[in-house]
Design a protein around this motif. Structure first.
Motif: not given
Ligand SMILES: *Cc1c(COP(=O)(O)O)cnc(C)c1O
Length: 389
Positions: A124-133
């Protein structure tokens, strides 16, 4: 009865009620009135504002009282969308947000906004990299919850906040489950907007707040009189605000010890529950809310599980209270990759300050009895295992 549903709501703390009582009885002045009798009401509100702010390293003037966590979420998202619509129409959020965020985003999509719902991993973790992308020229807001209400996973707010700051995009977090339970600092984490609610930390239902960083303007949600520095109309709910201030103070004072005690109880509950065959933990095994245990009990329907746990004297929930009553399994459990037939057997046990040492073992033992009984009648349970095993 063992109350293990503190993520749904909490018992009102006696200290909170004591703090509220004068404003429910003889101190009924309107904080906006100019005579001395009303000063006490005004002072109570401003005192609470300071206490609520200090839990998250904010300044008193950055706290705006609302009627609940849902209002705070609506205000943060719609207020930003309306204010920045000429700059862009893109909002980034996650696919496991509370309905107060989810449904607000769905509403804005109908108004022409574009929303990216970031996927999460198996924990259930959001990856910070996916936010950036996901960031585009038109992105005006990133909204990722601090901790999930169904599976307890704590998100990497600091990393996401750093990205938002670098890209100069507003960062909101729904911290209703996290506020007062785990350390949060709006400055260290670069949070611009933060939602919180009283009834998850020991006030009655119906009081919340939105933190808005100094210098940030968002449109108003509730228009009317000049209360809350002209940003949220409506005569202040003085008793509830005073109660929220006291609840915040108590959280601050006891956060470390509560955290330690509840985490230890949580771990004992998990350890004991996982001894039952075909029971699994959902959510992040390490970065999770202190009191929250979320399980899958294969071969059983969540509703049957709840009713039978209640017969054992235990209040719990399956998925979130907001989504119960619907036949679909929770969007959170589907988002972490569980198939429908597995997600149906979810159980959330959330411990709080009023739970006693030993409750966690009683709960696990009750679960073992209930699982055994229901599996014996389950059409999908054969020879000691689920049909799909
Ligand atoms: C409970 C909750 C809300 C809603 O708060 P209310 O005060 O009940 O409106 C929002 N977000 C999360 C994560 C919650 O757990």
């Amino acid at each position: 009865m063992i109350y293990a549903d503190n993520s749904a709501t909490t018992r009102v703390k006696p200290e909170v009620l004591d703090k509220m009582m004068p404003y429910l009885t003889e101190q009924y002045g309107n904080p906006s009135s100019l005579y001395a009798f009303a000063y006490d009401s005004k002072r109570a509100v401003e005192d609470a504002r300071e206490k609520v702010a200090s839990v998250i390293g904010a300044r008193a003037k950055e706290i705006f009282f609302t009627s609940c966590g849902s209002e705070s979420d609506n205000w943060a998202i719609k207020g930003t969308a309306m204010k920045y619509k000429d700059k862009g129409n893109h909002i980034i959020t996650s696919c496991i947000e509370h309905p107060a965020i989810m449904q607000t985003c769905k509403y804005l999509e109908k108004q022409g906004f574009e929303v990216t719902y970031l996927p999460v991993d198996e924990y259930g973790r959001v990856s910070p990299e996916s936010v950036r992308d996901a960031i585009k020229e038109t992105t005006i807001l990133i909204s990722v919850m601090a901790a999930n209400n169904e599976i307890g996973t704590i998100q990497p707010l600091r990393e996401i906040g750093a990205i938002a700051k670098e890209k100069d995009i507003l960062f909101h977090t729904d911290a209703v489950q996290a506020y007062g339970h785990i350390p949060l600092d709006v400055n260290e984490m670069n949070i611009d907007l933060l939602s919180l609610s009283g009834h998850k930390i020991g006030t009655p239902k119906g009081i919340g707040a939105l933190y808005i960083r100094t210098g940030i303007r968002i449109d108003n949600l509730i228009h009317g009189g000049g209360q809350e520095k002209g940003r949220r109309a409506g005569t202040e709910n003085v008793p509830y605000i005073a109660g929220l201030g006291e609840a915040a103070r108590l959280c601050m004072e006891h956060m470390e010890e509560n955290n330690k005690r509840l985490s230890a109880m949580r771990e004992r509950l998990i350890e004991r529950a996982l001894k039952i065959p075909y029971v699994k933990l959902t959510g992040d095994p390490v970065n999770r809310l202190p009191g929250l245990v979320s399980l899958i009990v294969e071969g059983i329907e969540g509703e049957a599980l709840l009713l039978n746990m209640y017969n054992e004297g235990i209040c719990a929930s399956s998925g979130s209270a907001c989504s119960s009553g619907s036949l679909d399994p929770s969007h959170v459990l589907l988002s972490i990759g569980l198939p429908h037939h597995i997600a149906h057997g979810s159980l959330r046990l959330s411990l709080g300050e009023y739970n006693e040492e030993g409750d966690e073992i009683k709960i696990a033992e009750a679960l073992e009895r209930v699982a055994e009984k229901l599996r014996a009648m389950s059409p999908v349970w054969e020879n000691g295992k689920p049909m799909w095993a």
